[in-house]
Design a protein around this motif. Sequence first.
Motif, PDB file in Angstrom:
ATOM      1  N   LEU A   6       1.067   5.376  -2.713  1.00  0.00           N
ATOM      2  CA  LEU A   6       1.926   5.865  -1.635  1.00  0.00           C
ATOM      3  C   LEU A   6       2.174   7.348  -1.882  1.00  0.00           C
ATOM      4  CD1 LEU A   6       3.812   5.404   0.809  1.00  0.00           C
ATOM      5  CD2 LEU A   6       5.620   4.832  -0.836  1.00  0.00           C
ATOM      6  N   SER A   7       1.699   8.177  -0.981  1.00  0.00           N
ATOM      7  CA  SER A   7       1.862   9.636  -1.128  1.00  0.00           C
ATOM      8  C   SER A   7       2.790  10.127  -0.022  1.00  0.00           C
ATOM      9  CB  SER A   7       0.506  10.337  -1.031  1.00  0.00           C
ATOM     10  OG  SER A   7      -0.360   9.883  -2.039  1.00  0.00           O
ATOM     11  N   LEU A   8       3.848  10.805  -0.445  1.00  0.00           N
ATOM     12  CA  LEU A   8       4.894  11.200   0.509  1.00  0.00           C
ATOM     13  C   LEU A   8       5.023  12.714   0.592  1.00  0.00           C
ATOM     14  CD1 LEU A   8       7.655   8.615  -0.545  1.00  0.00           C
ATOM     15  CD2 LEU A   8       6.018   8.440   1.341  1.00  0.00           C
ATOM     16  N   PRO A   9       5.479  13.235   1.750  1.00  0.00           N
ATOM     17  CA  PRO A   9       5.785  14.659   1.854  1.00  0.00           C
ATOM     18  C   PRO A   9       6.864  15.035   0.833  1.00  0.00           C
ATOM     19  CG  PRO A   9       5.838  13.565   4.007  1.00  0.00           C
ATOM     20  CD  PRO A   9       5.757  12.491   2.975  1.00  0.00           C
ATOM     21  N   PRO A  10       6.866  16.228   0.274  1.00  0.00           N
ATOM     22  CA  PRO A  10       6.052  17.386   0.662  1.00  0.00           C
ATOM     23  C   PRO A  10       4.703  17.473  -0.053  1.00  0.00           C
ATOM     24  CG  PRO A  10       7.657  18.048  -0.969  1.00  0.00           C
ATOM     25  CD  PRO A  10       7.897  16.584  -0.718  1.00  0.00           C
ATOM     26  N   ALA A  11       4.287  16.418  -0.758  1.00  0.00           N
ATOM     27  CA  ALA A  11       3.054  16.490  -1.542  1.00  0.00           C
ATOM     28  C   ALA A  11       1.814  16.201  -0.709  1.00  0.00           C
ATOM     29  CB  ALA A  11       3.135  15.506  -2.713  1.00  0.00           C
ATOM     30  N   THR A  12       1.962  16.034   0.613  1.00  0.00           N
ATOM     31  CA  THR A  12       0.827  15.668   1.450  1.00  0.00           C
ATOM     32  C   THR A  12       0.553  16.755   2.491  1.00  0.00           C
ATOM     33  OG1 THR A  12       2.327  14.517   2.956  1.00  0.00           O
ATOM     34  CG2 THR A  12       1.289  13.204   1.211  1.00  0.00           C
ATOM     35  N   PRO A  13      -0.702  16.864   2.946  1.00  0.00           N
ATOM     36  CA  PRO A  13      -1.016  17.849   3.996  1.00  0.00           C
ATOM     37  C   PRO A  13      -0.296  17.499   5.288  1.00  0.00           C
ATOM     38  CG  PRO A  13      -3.024  17.060   2.906  1.00  0.00           C
ATOM     39  CD  PRO A  13      -1.902  16.177   2.436  1.00  0.00           C
ATOM     40  N   ASP A  14       0.191  18.486   5.992  1.00  0.00           N
ATOM     41  CA  ASP A  14       0.821  18.330   7.317  1.00  0.00           C
ATOM     42  C   ASP A  14       2.046  17.422   7.300  1.00  0.00           C
ATOM     43  OD1 ASP A  14      -1.191  19.935   8.404  1.00  0.00           O
ATOM     44  OD2 ASP A  14      -2.501  18.214   8.687  1.00  0.00           O
ATOM     45  N   GLN A  15       2.593  17.176   6.112  1.00  0.00           N
ATOM     46  CA  GLN A  15       3.863  16.424   5.995  1.00  0.00           C
ATOM     47  C   GLN A  15       3.759  14.972   6.471  1.00  0.00           C
ATOM     48  OE1 GLN A  15       6.680  18.003   4.464  1.00  0.00           O
ATOM     49  NE2 GLN A  15       4.951  19.332   3.996  1.00  0.00           N
ATOM     50  N   HIS A  16       2.533  14.409   6.517  1.00  0.00           N
ATOM     51  CA  HIS A  16       2.364  13.010   6.891  1.00  0.00           C
ATOM     52  C   HIS A  16       2.377  12.133   5.637  1.00  0.00           C
ATOM     53  CE1 HIS A  16       1.509  13.274  11.167  1.00  0.00           C
ATOM     54  NE2 HIS A  16       0.763  14.349  10.929  1.00  0.00           N
ATOM     55  N   PRO A  17       3.096  10.993   5.658  1.00  0.00           N
ATOM     56  CA  PRO A  17       2.959  10.048   4.539  1.00  0.00           C
ATOM     57  C   PRO A  17       1.586   9.394   4.583  1.00  0.00           C
ATOM     58  CG  PRO A  17       4.339   9.118   6.276  1.00  0.00           C
ATOM     59  CD  PRO A  17       4.051  10.534   6.685  1.00  0.00           C
ATOM     60  N   LEU A  18       1.056   9.108   3.402  1.00  0.00           N
ATOM     61  CA  LEU A  18      -0.297   8.566   3.295  1.00  0.00           C
ATOM     62  C   LEU A  18      -0.296   7.290   2.460  1.00  0.00           C
ATOM     63  CD1 LEU A  18      -2.258  11.833   2.318  1.00  0.00           C
ATOM     64  CD2 LEU A  18      -1.948  10.887   4.613  1.00  0.00           C
ATOM     65  N   LEU A  19      -1.148   6.346   2.843  1.00  0.00           N
ATOM     66  CA  LEU A  19      -1.528   5.240   1.975  1.00  0.00           C
ATOM     67  C   LEU A  19      -2.892   5.614   1.429  1.00  0.00           C
ATOM     68  CD1 LEU A  19      -0.452   2.342   4.350  1.00  0.00           C
ATOM     69  CD2 LEU A  19       0.795   3.186   2.345  1.00  0.00           C
ATOM     70  N   ARG A  20      -2.891   6.143   0.217  1.00  0.00           N
ATOM     71  CA  ARG A  20      -4.112   6.743  -0.339  1.00  0.00           C
ATOM     72  C   ARG A  20      -4.881   5.697  -1.149  1.00  0.00           C
ATOM     73  NH1 ARG A  20      -5.838   8.599  -5.082  1.00  0.00           N
ATOM     74  NH2 ARG A  20      -7.183  10.440  -5.153  1.00  0.00           N
ATOM     75  N   THR A  21      -6.120   5.442  -0.741  1.00  0.00           N
ATOM     76  CA  THR A  21      -6.954   4.514  -1.497  1.00  0.00           C
ATOM     77  C   THR A  21      -8.046   5.284  -2.218  1.00  0.00           C
ATOM     78  OG1 THR A  21      -8.689   4.075   0.148  1.00  0.00           O
ATOM     79  CG2 THR A  21      -6.631   2.849   0.375  1.00  0.00           C
ATOM     80  N   SER A  22      -8.479   4.777  -3.339  1.00  0.00           N
ATOM     81  CA  SER A  22      -9.664   5.308  -4.031  1.00  0.00           C
ATOM     82  C   SER A  22     -10.572   4.118  -4.329  1.00  0.00           C
ATOM     83  CB  SER A  22      -9.270   6.062  -5.303  1.00  0.00           C
ATOM     84  OG  SER A  22      -8.438   5.287  -6.132  1.00  0.00           O
ATOM     85  N   VAL A  23     -11.827   4.260  -3.906  1.00  0.00           N
ATOM     86  CA  VAL A  23     -12.785   3.171  -4.018  1.00  0.00           C
ATOM     87  C   VAL A  23     -13.663   3.393  -5.248  1.00  0.00           C
ATOM     88  CG1 VAL A  23     -14.568   4.250  -2.590  1.00  0.00           C
ATOM     89  CG2 VAL A  23     -14.358   1.746  -2.639  1.00  0.00           C
ATOM     90  N   MET A  24     -14.286   2.320  -5.724  1.00  0.00           N
ATOM     91  CA  MET A  24     -15.117   2.393  -6.935  1.00  0.00           C
ATOM     92  C   MET A  24     -16.527   1.874  -6.653  1.00  0.00           C
ATOM     93  SD  MET A  24     -12.633   0.842  -9.871  1.00  0.00           S
ATOM     94  CE  MET A  24     -11.064   0.345  -9.229  1.00  0.00           C
ATOM     95  N   ALA A  25     -17.468   2.295  -7.509  1.00  0.00           N
ATOM     96  CA  ALA A  25     -18.826   1.751  -7.455  1.00  0.00           C
ATOM     97  C   ALA A  25     -18.826   0.273  -7.803  1.00  0.00           C
ATOM     98  CB  ALA A  25     -19.731   2.515  -8.415  1.00  0.00           C
ATOM     99  N   THR A  26     -17.831  -0.155  -8.580  1.00  0.00           N
ATOM    100  CA  THR A  26     -17.795  -1.534  -9.056  1.00  0.00           C
ATOM    101  C   THR A  26     -17.075  -2.494  -8.101  1.00  0.00           C
ATOM    102  OG1 THR A  26     -15.931  -0.799 -10.425  1.00  0.00           O
ATOM    103  CG2 THR A  26     -18.058  -1.075 -11.514  1.00  0.00           C
ATOM    104  N   HIS A  27     -16.483  -1.964  -7.026  1.00  0.00           N
ATOM    105  CA  HIS A  27     -15.938  -2.881  -6.010  1.00  0.00           C
ATOM    106  C   HIS A  27     -17.085  -3.641  -5.356  1.00  0.00           C
ATOM    107  CE1 HIS A  27     -12.050  -0.399  -5.622  1.00  0.00           C
ATOM    108  NE2 HIS A  27     -11.664  -1.640  -5.899  1.00  0.00           N
ATOM    109  N   THR A  28     -16.898  -4.943  -5.159  1.00  0.00           N
ATOM    110  CA  THR A  28     -17.897  -5.717  -4.424  1.00  0.00           C
ATOM    111  C   THR A  28     -17.612  -5.590  -2.922  1.00  0.00           C
ATOM    112  OG1 THR A  28     -16.575  -7.739  -4.393  1.00  0.00           O
ATOM    113  CG2 THR A  28     -18.001  -7.376  -6.330  1.00  0.00           C
ATOM    114  N   PRO A  29     -18.635  -5.816  -2.086  1.00  0.00           N
ATOM    115  CA  PRO A  29     -18.370  -5.818  -0.635  1.00  0.00           C
ATOM    116  C   PRO A  29     -17.252  -6.799  -0.268  1.00  0.00           C
ATOM    117  CG  PRO A  29     -20.730  -5.750  -1.044  1.00  0.00           C
ATOM    118  CD  PRO A  29     -20.083  -5.957  -2.378  1.00  0.00           C
ATOM    119  N   ALA A  30     -17.213  -7.949  -0.935  1.00  0.00           N
ATOM    120  CA  ALA A  30     -16.171  -8.936  -0.627  1.00  0.00           C
ATOM    121  C   ALA A  30     -14.782  -8.392  -0.960  1.00  0.00           C
ATOM    122  CB  ALA A  30     -16.441 -10.230  -1.404  1.00  0.00           C
TER     123      ALA A  30
END
Length: 400
Positions: A354-378
């Motif tokens: 969970l990324s909240l202003p003022p640490a985000t561009p344009d002052q929008h709150p973000l649900l920031r995901t980071s994906v991995m090579a090891t995630h399966t399609p499922a």
Amino acid sequence: MSIFSKYEGLASALASVTVGGGRNPFDVVIEKPISSTVGLIEGRETLLFGTNNYLGLSQSPAAINAAVEAAKAYGVGTTGSRIANGTQGLHRQLEERLSAFFRRRHCMVFSTGYQANLGTISALAGKDDYLLLDADSHASIYDGSRLGHAQVIRFRHNDADDLHKRLRRLEGTPGAKLVVVEGIYSMMGDVVPMAEFAAVKRETGAWLLADEAHSVGVMGEHGRGVAEADGVEDDVDFVVGTFSKSLGTVGGYCVSNHDGLDLIRLCSRPYMFTASLPPEVIAATMAALTELENHPELRIRLMDNARRLHAGLQAAGLRTGPQASPVVSVILDDVAVAVAFWNRLLDLGVYVNLSLPPATPDQHPLLRTSVMATHTPAEIDRAVDIFATVAREMGLNHAA
């Protein structure tokens, strides 16, 4: 008067996030990693989509074994800084490995990626110089500018034309001009148009530093980042990065072909006045680097997964960043909605940031995901389904 009275506003903001029994988003504990993609949180198996562990190498058996053997051979700490009693043969080996990987003559290793930016930027750009920073620069870049006392000029995010105008205004002005950009920006996952910035650097005679923390191991034929992918590595004077993303450990570095880099070992305070990396971390990092070099298929799988997640979230009617990269953020308009959304995702077994202003561009709150090579399609499809479920519950995916 309490010494903490200046933080009353911060306490009030935190209380508003946790009101009604909501979790503190800055205090989530991953009790135990079950794999690179699943962890135990609140006693439940939870899909990890917020760890920056892009290649899954934090759980690499080769890196783990290397760490164990190094601890047995060298002990668990160095107890000193690099310029005092904290340089061991392993530090030199790691710097040589990184120099060879990036095809640069020099490398400095720092104890964290944050310190790599802090120590490099503050030493390169002093009080008589100019720092030209992308408006969305990471906090470590801004902190480095404060420590070095250079005059800071911000240009519009990812806008090489705006940078060009600002450099033209400085023509004839004494002092070096150091431009700092990032390969992939950590909040929205957007990629820098590095070739455009390299062209501006060539025309104006400025120096160019690229923070490739989120792009090394991810982009380029050999995983050297956006500069490699764009074919402009020779135009980038300094590359800064971290071990805590694609390599899955901790630490940071700066590589360069400029012989002067070695001099800043003697004036970079974040390099001089902190303990050096412990042997087990160095050994694990070198093993992870070998994995990165020997398994290019990880990068292909990572970008396939990034595209799958990005497309899935958009199909669920959610607003995302502009392009698929290992960082995919869902953009919301209201902090309270973002907090509720984030709590519900965790209830249903998906951990994101969970990324909240003022640490985000344009002052929008973000649900920031980071994906991995090891995630399966499922696993990716499961996460997208949970995002869609929560969005329906909250009436947010009406466009789907």
